[in-house]
Write a protein that holds these residues in place. Structure first.
Motif, PDB file in Angstrom:
ATOM      1  N   VAL A   1      47.195  46.542  42.362  1.00 10.40           N
ATOM      2  CA  VAL A   1      47.884  46.333  41.305  1.00 10.40           C
ATOM      3  C   VAL A   1      48.043  45.240  41.521  1.00 10.40           C
ATOM      4  N   LEU A   2      48.025  44.443  42.367  1.00 10.79           N
ATOM      5  CA  LEU A   2      47.776  42.678  42.565  1.00 10.79           C
ATOM      6  C   LEU A   2      46.578  42.497  41.577  1.00 10.79           C
ATOM      7  N   SER A   3      45.808  43.062  42.752  1.00 12.34           N
ATOM      8  CA  SER A   3      43.765  42.566  42.561  1.00 12.34           C
ATOM      9  C   SER A   3      43.807  42.859  40.759  1.00 12.34           C
ATOM     10  N   GLY A   4      44.760  43.900  40.592  1.00 11.46           N
ATOM     11  CA  GLY A   4      43.840  43.881  38.801  1.00 11.46           C
ATOM     12  C   GLY A   4      44.541  42.497  38.170  1.00 11.46           C
ATOM     13  N   LEU A   5      45.878  41.941  38.928  1.00  8.03           N
ATOM     14  CA  LEU A   5      46.659  41.061  37.593  1.00  8.03           C
ATOM     15  C   LEU A   5      45.498  40.068  37.899  1.00  8.03           C
ATOM     16  N   PHE A   6      45.081  40.066  39.232  1.00  8.03           N
ATOM     17  CA  PHE A   6      44.462  38.598  39.602  1.00  8.03           C
ATOM     18  C   PHE A   6      42.928  38.293  38.920  1.00  8.03           C
ATOM     19  N   TYR A   7      42.167  39.830  38.437  1.00  4.35           N
ATOM     20  CA  TYR A   7      41.128  39.630  37.782  1.00  4.35           C
ATOM     21  C   TYR A   7      41.170  38.854  36.377  1.00  4.35           C
ATOM     22  N   ARG A   8      42.676  39.798  36.698  1.00  5.47           N
ATOM     23  CA  ARG A   8      42.585  39.014  34.311  1.00  5.47           C
ATOM     24  C   ARG A   8      42.953  37.934  34.170  1.00  5.47           C
ATOM     25  N   GLU A   9      44.429  37.474  35.482  1.00  8.54           N
ATOM     26  CA  GLU A   9      44.581  35.955  35.188  1.00  8.54           C
ATOM     27  C   GLU A   9      43.265  34.752  36.128  1.00  8.54           C
ATOM     28  N   PHE A  10      42.289  35.401  36.374  1.00  8.69           N
ATOM     29  CA  PHE A  10      41.783  34.401  37.412  1.00  8.69           C
ATOM     30  C   PHE A  10      40.719  34.429  36.162  1.00  8.69           C
ATOM     31  N   THR A  11      39.926  35.535  35.400  1.00  4.59           N
ATOM     32  CA  THR A  11      38.865  35.537  34.430  1.00  4.59           C
ATOM     33  C   THR A  11      39.607  34.915  32.969  1.00  4.59           C
ATOM     34  N   LYS A  12      40.592  35.063  32.628  1.00  2.00           N
ATOM     35  CA  LYS A  12      41.440  34.605  31.752  1.00  2.00           C
ATOM     36  C   LYS A  12      41.430  33.063  31.732  1.00  2.00           C
ATOM     37  N   GLY A  13      41.738  32.227  33.638  1.00  5.41           N
ATOM     38  CA  GLY A  13      41.739  30.907  33.169  1.00  5.41           C
ATOM     39  C   GLY A  13      40.563  29.721  33.788  1.00  5.41           C
ATOM     40  N   LYS A  14      39.574  31.136  33.824  1.00  2.48           N
ATOM     41  CA  LYS A  14      37.920  30.534  34.298  1.00  2.48           C
ATOM     42  C   LYS A  14      37.351  30.327  32.869  1.00  2.48           C
ATOM     43  N   ASP A  15      38.260  30.876  31.498  1.00  2.78           N
ATOM     44  CA  ASP A  15      37.481  31.313  30.187  1.00  2.78           C
ATOM     45  C   ASP A  15      36.087  32.331  30.736  1.00  2.78           C
ATOM     46  N   PHE A  16      36.344  32.896  31.968  1.00  2.00           N
ATOM     47  CA  PHE A  16      34.758  33.869  31.408  1.00  2.00           C
ATOM     48  C   PHE A  16      35.073  35.542  30.835  1.00  2.00           C
ATOM     49  N   ALA A  17      33.714  36.093  30.630  1.00  2.00           N
ATOM     50  CA  ALA A  17      33.720  36.884  29.389  1.00  2.00           C
ATOM     51  C   ALA A  17      32.954  37.536  29.984  1.00  2.00           C
ATOM     52  N   GLY A  18      31.781  37.633  31.128  1.00  2.00           N
ATOM     53  CA  GLY A  18      31.321  38.931  31.522  1.00  2.00           C
ATOM     54  C   GLY A  18      31.907  39.805  32.519  1.00  2.00           C
ATOM     55  N   THR A  19      30.251  39.861  33.447  1.00  2.00           N
ATOM     56  CA  THR A  19      30.805  41.706  34.196  1.00  2.00           C
ATOM     57  C   THR A  19      31.579  40.921  35.069  1.00  2.00           C
ATOM     58  N   THR A  20      31.993  41.655  35.805  1.00  2.00           N
ATOM     59  CA  THR A  20      32.387  40.806  37.477  1.00  2.00           C
ATOM     60  C   THR A  20      32.314  41.945  38.268  1.00  2.00           C
ATOM     61  N   GLN A  21      32.800  41.533  39.853  1.00  2.00           N
ATOM     62  CA  GLN A  21      32.666  43.362  41.015  1.00  2.00           C
ATOM     63  C   GLN A  21      34.571  42.951  40.678  1.00  2.00           C
ATOM     64  N   LEU A  22      35.006  41.484  40.274  1.00  2.00           N
ATOM     65  CA  LEU A  22      36.437  41.787  40.326  1.00  2.00           C
ATOM     66  C   LEU A  22      37.172  42.347  39.272  1.00  2.00           C
ATOM     67  N   SER A  23      36.226  43.405  38.510  1.00  2.00           N
ATOM     68  CA  SER A  23      36.963  44.038  37.513  1.00  2.00           C
ATOM     69  C   SER A  23      37.511  45.294  38.201  1.00  2.00           C
ATOM     70  N   ILE A  24      36.481  45.830  39.267  1.00  2.00           N
ATOM     71  CA  ILE A  24      36.272  46.676  40.275  1.00  2.00           C
ATOM     72  C   ILE A  24      37.078  46.894  40.971  1.00  2.00           C
ATOM     73  N   VAL A  25      37.578  45.984  41.441  1.00  2.00           N
ATOM     74  CA  VAL A  25      38.357  46.166  42.680  1.00  2.00           C
ATOM     75  C   VAL A  25      39.331  46.451  42.910  1.00  2.00           C
ATOM     76  N   HIS A  26      40.686  46.646  41.874  1.00  2.00           N
ATOM     77  CA  HIS A  26      41.606  47.260  41.911  1.00  2.00           C
ATOM     78  C   HIS A  26      41.723  48.881  41.681  1.00  2.00           C
ATOM     79  N   THR A  27      40.288  49.344  40.739  1.00  2.00           N
ATOM     80  CA  THR A  27      40.250  50.178  40.710  1.00  2.00           C
ATOM     81  C   THR A  27      40.285  51.193  42.623  1.00  2.00           C
TER      82      THR A  27
END
Length: 149
Positions: A16-42
């Motif tokens: 759950v925390l890794s999903g939160l990290f993905y969302r906040e990290f990509t939002k903070g970096k203004d990132f809109a592409g695909t990344t491995q972070l999106s599937i870590v929580h899964t």
């Protein structure tokens, strides 16, 4: 049994925390592409939380921990999952930071993690087989089913 319970719980929290990290990290970096972070929580929720809950049920039903292979399964599988998830986080952070060329070590370490996961699953099935069929599992493995029925 306790280590399965607490491990499953730990993977649920980290997943759950890794999903939160993905969302906040990509939002903070203004990132809109695909990344491995999106599937870590899964990966953590499925391979850690759900799989270990299923193993906990199997432990309750068949006392898998009585098999000598159970500890090998537990530590090999967890090492593989931690290694795989960790390298996915590293790779994902590099992707978000715009690093296009990554070291060959990244996929190599990820592959090693997957090998540990696969080995752990084989050990789980071997432990389950010994608990389901006992000592006869060793002798019946090479005998055709028609002769053992």
């Amino acid at each position: 049994m306790k280590k399965l319970f607490y491990s499953a719980f730990g993977y649920m929290v980290i997943g759950v925390l890794s999903g939160l990290f993905y969302r906040e990290f990509t939002k903070g970096k203004d990132f809109a592409g695909t990344t491995q972070l999106s599937i870590v929580h899964t990966h953590l929720l499925t391979l850690g939380f759900i799989v270990l809950l299923i193993v906990l049920i199997l432990e309750k039903l068949f006392t898998l921990s009585d098999s000598m292979l159970f500890n090998w399964f537990f530590w090999t599988y967890n090492a593989g999952l931690v290694l795989t998830a960790s390298i996915m986080v590293v790779h994902g952070i590099l992707q978000v930071d715009g690093v296009t060329e990554v070291s060959a070590a990244i996929p190599g370490i990820a592959g090693l993690g997957h090998i540990f996961l696969s080995t752990g699953m084989v050990l789980l099935f071997l432990a389950l087989r010994t608990r389901l069929f006992g000592a006869n599992a060793q002798h019946d493995a090479g005998t055709p089913a028609a002769l053992t029925a």
